[in-house]
Each structure stands twice: as C-alpha cells, then as structure tokens.
Motif scaffolding. Sequence first.
Motif, PDB file in Angstrom:
ATOM      1  N   GLU A 143       0.834  -1.202   0.000  1.00 53.43           N
ATOM      2  CA  GLU A 143       0.000   0.000   0.000  1.00 53.43           C
ATOM      3  C   GLU A 143       0.869   1.253   0.000  1.00 53.43           C
ATOM      4  O   GLU A 143       0.566   2.227  -0.697  1.00 53.43           O
ATOM      5  N   ARG A 147       1.052   4.079  -2.964  1.00 52.65           N
ATOM      6  CA  ARG A 147       0.771   5.501  -2.729  1.00 52.65           C
ATOM      7  C   ARG A 147       1.948   6.361  -3.174  1.00 52.65           C
ATOM      8  O   ARG A 147       1.764   7.452  -3.734  1.00 52.65           O
ATOM      9  N   THR A 284       2.021   5.325   5.466  1.00 50.44           N
ATOM     10  CA  THR A 284       1.102   5.709   4.397  1.00 50.44           C
ATOM     11  C   THR A 284       0.166   6.814   4.871  1.00 50.44           C
ATOM     12  O   THR A 284      -0.134   7.754   4.136  1.00 50.44           O
ATOM     13  N   ASP A 285      -0.281   6.701   6.124  1.00 51.32           N
ATOM     14  CA  ASP A 285      -1.129   7.747   6.681  1.00 51.32           C
ATOM     15  C   ASP A 285      -0.399   9.087   6.765  1.00 51.32           C
ATOM     16  O   ASP A 285      -0.992  10.149   6.598  1.00 51.32           O
ATOM     17  N   GLU A 288      -0.714  10.600   3.563  1.00 52.26           N
ATOM     18  CA  GLU A 288      -2.062  11.121   3.375  1.00 52.26           C
ATOM     19  C   GLU A 288      -2.211  12.509   3.993  1.00 52.26           C
ATOM     20  O   GLU A 288      -2.943  13.348   3.479  1.00 52.26           O
ATOM     21  N   GLU A 289      -1.520  12.727   5.101  1.00 52.57           N
ATOM     22  CA  GLU A 289      -1.546  14.060   5.703  1.00 52.57           C
ATOM     23  C   GLU A 289      -0.790  15.061   4.834  1.00 52.57           C
ATOM     24  O   GLU A 289      -1.148  16.233   4.752  1.00 52.57           O
ATOM     25  N   PRO A 292      -3.383  14.695   0.929  1.00 55.60           N
ATOM     26  CA  PRO A 292      -4.642  13.985   1.157  1.00 55.60           C
ATOM     27  C   PRO A 292      -5.415  13.728  -0.124  1.00 55.60           C
ATOM     28  O   PRO A 292      -5.380  14.516  -1.062  1.00 55.60           O
ATOM     29  N   THR A 293      -6.101  12.603  -0.158  1.00 58.72           N
ATOM     30  CA  THR A 293      -6.996  12.267  -1.269  1.00 58.72           C
ATOM     31  C   THR A 293      -8.365  12.012  -0.662  1.00 58.72           C
ATOM     32  O   THR A 293      -8.676  10.888  -0.284  1.00 58.72           O
ATOM     33  N   ARG A 298     -10.883   6.061   0.018  1.00 59.85           N
ATOM     34  CA  ARG A 298      -9.762   6.284   0.917  1.00 59.85           C
ATOM     35  C   ARG A 298     -10.238   6.384   2.364  1.00 59.85           C
ATOM     36  O   ARG A 298      -9.597   5.881   3.275  1.00 59.85           O
ATOM     37  N   SER A 301     -10.847   3.001   3.636  1.00 56.37           N
ATOM     38  CA  SER A 301      -9.622   2.236   3.856  1.00 56.37           C
ATOM     39  C   SER A 301      -9.022   2.525   5.218  1.00 56.37           C
ATOM     40  O   SER A 301      -8.252   1.729   5.752  1.00 56.37           O
ATOM     41  N   LYS A 302      -9.388   3.683   5.810  1.00 55.30           N
ATOM     42  CA  LYS A 302      -8.846   4.036   7.115  1.00 55.30           C
ATOM     43  C   LYS A 302      -9.685   3.488   8.267  1.00 55.30           C
ATOM     44  O   LYS A 302      -9.302   3.571   9.419  1.00 55.30           O
TER      45      LYS A 302
END
Length: 324
Positions: A143, A147, A284-285, A288-289, A292-293, A298, A301-302
């Motif tokens: 993952e 990303r 991965t998080d 995302e910060e 972000p998507t 998404r 997925s969290k």
Amino acid sequence: MIYKEHLALGAFAAAAYLVIEYTKRREHRKTTWTASNDWEVKRTKVLSASANDLIVITDFDATVTTGDSEQCHDVMGTSPHIDAGFREEFAPLMDWTTNTSIDGVPWWDTAHELMIKYGTPTRAIIPRLVREAKMVPRPGALELLKRLEELNVPVLIVSAGISDVIEEFLRQHGALSENVTVCSNRLNYAGDSTPKSVSPSPPITSFTKEYAYSSASSFFSEHQNRRSILQLGDSVTDVDPARHVPYDRLLSVGFVNERPDPTKHYEAFDAVVHGNNGSLLPVTDLLEEMAPTPTIIRAMSKMGRSVSYSLLGPKTLSYTAPAA
C-alpha cells in the motif's frame, strides 16, 4: 414461525462469528511504535513540505518484507533448484551463530564468489526462486509503495541483498514502478545466462551503506531539489545512506522486528516499529496528511485504524491496521 426463528438464530450466530474473527484479525494487525521525544517536531517539519519535496530511502530485507522472511542471499542457500554443491559450500555462511570465520564485509565477497564459481543462479531461475521463497511483504508495504507511485515520490531501495531478487519480488507483487530505483548487488550475466561477476565492487553490505550516495549518484542528482527524506530500515546502519545526502527535513522509522534489545534502534531512529509483522500503514497515513486524497474509498480504507499516544519514556504508538 419456527423457520424464521431458526433463520434469525443462524444469522445471529454468523454475525457473532464474524465479529469474533474480525476481533482476532484486528488484534493480529496491531502494531506498536516507540517514538523518540522529538518525533512530533520532526514529523511536523516533514509535513510542512509537500510530496514534491520528498524522497524515500528504504532497506529491503526485513523492512519491505516481514522480519521473519527469507532474505535475498538466503534464497540461494535454501532452494532445491540451486546446485547442491553450491548449497553445501554456502551453508556455513547461513550459520551466523556458530561460524565466526566469516564476518563483516568478507561475508559478501565469499557469497558472491561462490555464485560466480557455480554459475548460479541462472537468470531464468530467479522468478521461480522468488515465487517459492518464504518472502512476504510487510503489512502495509505494498500500500505504501502504491501511494508513493501515485504521488510520484522517488524511492531508493538501498540493500545489501541482490538487485535481481529484489526487482523480481517487486515485479511479482506489482510494485516495480518507474519511481523505484534499486541500489544493491547486481549479478552480471554472460550470454549463457550465468553470473560472471557482481557489481558494484566492493559490494554493498550492511556495513557500507553510507556509500549509497556515491553508488546512486545519478538518483540523487536527478532529485537534488527534493529536500525531505523519509528513511526506513531494520538495522541501525540503515540510517547511513542519507549520511551524505543534502536535506532540510528527515524522518526515520526503524523496524526492530523480534530483537530482544531495541535500545540501539531507539538511538538511531525517530520511531521504532515492533514485531516481525509491524505495519507500514502509519507511514502511508503520514503521506495522506502530506497529500490527502479525500475520496470515499480512501476514507473507508482508514476504517479500523487506531493510533494512540502515551508517554512511556519515548512515546508508544499503538496502531491497528484496517481489515483486508
């Protein structure tokens, strides 16, 4: 009426079973991180930049793969598809606990000399060796790589393993994307598809990773304007590849796996992940910060992830990965 009662009872039992299984799997996916006292400061600094400023430098064995996976060289020494004479001579190299005659950099020299001596592995056999090896992606690794590909973040894998094995592993898992560069020991094949030499010379070892800056000079030259580094590795020397790289922000995550004493990892890395199956999904998080998507997929997925912080000397971060 009785039929409906039985139907309801069956549905309740099935739901209870699913809840129990989910709980079991959720417990299995829990990951504990230990963060340094300046983790938040460094994390905030990295997040202040964009993904366009970032490069990732990562180890492969026991980092991209789980801590109990076979490592690149191990694959050669254990596969029944490799010449028996080679395996017999290679066997002492796999016994680190009792064989003290081979240690440090000479280990790689001896291993590679045996490969050249026996002309193994042939180019054609590598896909089968990798496919049948006990090499498993670390939870969250695929993952994370996906990303990074989506964000076009350059990834440099610096490994004391074997490039041919690493690239085949990534290929088989759909992760050998254009943004990934492998800096490792590469088998140089002749026309008969047998290895005749290994480059670079001297080899990349666990003790010489700081020379990655010169070994992968074209990578760093191409991405010299990126001034943020995210570094991943399971050995304390895995922080060495960035030693000579110019940067403004650096965040490192180490994987102690099942080592009994994590003290040196606490000293070397900004955060340490515990357990052979410790997850990479919190990294991965972090991405995302940074980028972000906000999509429904998404967000879903969290679901199931949880990160909690508590002060226990260094911070301990408890993380649960989402259900598959």
